[in-house]
Scaffold this active site. Structure first.
Site, PDB file in Angstrom:
ATOM      1  NE  ARG A   6      -2.063  -1.712   3.356  1.00 36.88           N
ATOM      2  CZ  ARG A   6      -2.210  -1.650   4.660  1.00 36.88           C
ATOM      3  NH1 ARG A   6      -3.135  -0.872   5.181  1.00 36.88           N
ATOM      4  NH2 ARG A   6      -1.445  -2.353   5.467  1.00 36.88           N
ATOM      5  NE  ARG A   7       2.325   7.722  -1.396  1.00 33.05           N
ATOM      6  CZ  ARG A   7       2.493   8.685  -0.517  1.00 33.05           C
ATOM      7  NH1 ARG A   7       1.637   8.852   0.468  1.00 33.05           N
ATOM      8  NH2 ARG A   7       3.532   9.474  -0.597  1.00 33.05           N
ATOM      9  CB  SER A   8       2.561   4.336   3.537  1.00 33.29           C
ATOM     10  OG  SER A   8       2.889   5.034   4.710  1.00 33.29           O
ATOM     11  CB  SER A   9       3.614   9.779   3.728  1.00 40.20           C
ATOM     12  OG  SER A   9       3.131   9.498   5.010  1.00 40.20           O
ATOM     13  CG  LEU A  38      -6.357  -6.678  -0.959  1.00 38.67           C
ATOM     14  CD1 LEU A  38      -6.314  -7.402   0.378  1.00 38.67           C
ATOM     15  CD2 LEU A  38      -6.648  -7.670  -2.079  1.00 38.67           C
ATOM     16  CB  ALA A  61      -6.736  -9.149   6.158  1.00 37.40           C
ATOM     17  CD  GLN A  62      -8.318  -4.156  10.798  1.00 41.95           C
ATOM     18  OE1 GLN A  62      -7.273  -4.326  11.451  1.00 41.95           O
ATOM     19  NE2 GLN A  62      -9.471  -4.571  11.267  1.00 41.95           N
ATOM     20  CB  THR A 106      -9.170 -16.218  10.507  1.00 45.73           C
ATOM     21  OG1 THR A 106      -9.047 -16.011  11.919  1.00 45.73           O
ATOM     22  CG2 THR A 106     -10.533 -15.679  10.078  1.00 45.73           C
ATOM     23  CD  GLU A 108     -10.897 -14.175  16.226  1.00 44.61           C
ATOM     24  OE1 GLU A 108     -12.084 -13.861  16.474  1.00 44.61           O
ATOM     25  OE2 GLU A 108     -10.037 -14.323  17.116  1.00 44.61           O
ATOM     26  CE1 TYR A 130      -9.145 -10.595  10.064  1.00 46.07           C
ATOM     27  CE2 TYR A 130      -9.803 -12.263  11.671  1.00 46.07           C
ATOM     28  CZ  TYR A 130      -8.976 -11.845  10.639  1.00 46.07           C
ATOM     29  OH  TYR A 130      -7.988 -12.687  10.177  1.00 46.07           O
ATOM     30  CE  LYS A 134      -9.052 -12.583   6.906  1.00 45.81           C
ATOM     31  NZ  LYS A 134      -8.089 -12.927   5.849  1.00 45.81           N
ATOM     32  NE  ARG A 165       0.121 -12.060  15.555  1.00 46.81           N
ATOM     33  CZ  ARG A 165      -0.982 -12.249  14.848  1.00 46.81           C
ATOM     34  NH1 ARG A 165      -1.223 -11.531  13.765  1.00 46.81           N
ATOM     35  NH2 ARG A 165      -1.836 -13.195  15.198  1.00 46.81           N
TER      36      ARG A 165
END
Length: 323
Positions: A6-9, A38, A61-62, A106, A108, A130, A134, A165
């Site tokens: 992802r583009r980030s500064s 995504l 994913a988030q 997951t 979850e 989440y 999923k 992690r």
């Protein structure tokens, strides 16, 4: 290996810097990174069409369960619809018959568990935005597999940890804080539900299982787990034990504290802000199918995992106390 970033500064490649040909200059070698997201189907089509991959691992994913309650719509967009965008991109690029697709499902999904332990046939009952996102991703993968004969699998992985992690996940928060306490950089840290129980394995073992799933003749979904359950409380105790401290618990619920037996100092407190609105109390996986069909088994024990994480963070904090 091609990856999407992802583009980030700021450079957000901290956990993969060692994969650069020249990490100092961010010069790529066998790893090539593409700007993408995504939430942007156009870029996904463009990248997949350009790279024409033989295997796609959707690990994007988030992925923070607690934060998904605050970023519910974004989590659904990335984790749920994002998976659909990837699958659609494969179809648009005409690669249905040549690509093998891995979806990071997951534990979850099991949430409020319907049976113990949980296996491939256990009914799902997600307990967070989440988990719900999923769940959509899981079923859209199954749908593409059945509708278009795409080689697509769901790896239902239970918690997998390592020194890489993310810093705000409970295991890493513990190993980082214990390292800082060991080096005299911190006195105390706060956690949420100490009695949540999880089936924790090492990411290294679990990534091997992901790869093995795409090397089979027929696409199938697999649960990947150790079958062992430990509480957050136990993770804390083992981490401190590794640096020579014994934690004794006092008080109840939100007033509970973890005190060092040797020094009398309080090192752990409980803060309700780290509790989830709906809790997942207990997860335990049954990976019998993976053992039989993939010939896979976890190699790293719980104790080894805790020691490796604490050692890595002691080294990290020693070199950079602000890390």
């Amino acid at each position: 290996v091609h990856g999407i970033v992802r583009r980030s500064s700021s450079f957000n490649t901290g956990r993969i810097e060692h994969l650069y040909k020249n990490p100092q200059a961010h010069i790529e070698g066998n790893m090539k990174l593409h700007y993408g997201d995504l939430t942007d189907s156009t870029c996904l089509v463009k990248i997949i069409n350009e790279v024409k991959p033989s295997e796609i691992y959707n690990l994007g994913a988030q992925s923070h369960v607690k934060i998904s309650f605050d970023l519910a719509e974004y989590t659904a967009d990335v984790d749920g619809v994002g998976t659909l965008r990837l699958l659609d991109a494969i179809k648009t690029c005409g690669l249905i018959n040549s690509v093998k697709f891995y979806q990071a499902s997951t534990s979850e999904l099991f949430g409020k568990v319907q049976e113990i332990p949980q296996k491939e046939t256990t009914p799902f009952y997600p307990r967070s935005p989440y988990g719900a996102a999923k769940l959509y991703a899981y079923w859209i993968v199954v749908n593409f597999r059945e509708a278009y004969n795409l080689f697509a699998v769901n790896g239902i992985l239970f918690n997998h940890e390592s020194p890489r992690r993310g810093a705000n996940f409970v295991t890493r928060k513990i190993s980082r804080s214990v390292a800082k306490i060991h080096l005299g950089q911190l006195d105390c840290f706060s956690l949420g539900n100490l009695d949540a129980k999880r089936d924790w394995g090492h990411a290294r073992d679990y990534v091997e299982a992901m790869w093995l799933m795409l090397q089979t003749d027929e696409p199938e979904d697999f649960v990947i787990a150790t079958g062992e359950v430990h509480s957050v409380r136990e993770f804390v105790e083992k981490s401190f034990k590794h640096i020579g401290k014994t934690i004794v618990w006092e008080g109840k619920n939100e007033n509970e504290v973890g005190r060092c037996k040797e020094t009398g100092k309080i090192h752990v407190t409980v803060n309700h802000k780290y509790y989830r609105p709906t809790e997942v109390d207990f997860l335990q996986g049954d990976c019998t199918k993976a053992r039989q069909k993939l010939n896979w088994k976890p190699r790293v024990t719980f104790d080894e995992l805790v020691r490796e994480m604490v050692d890595a963070d002691v080294e990290l904090m020693r070199n950079n106390p602000n890390a």
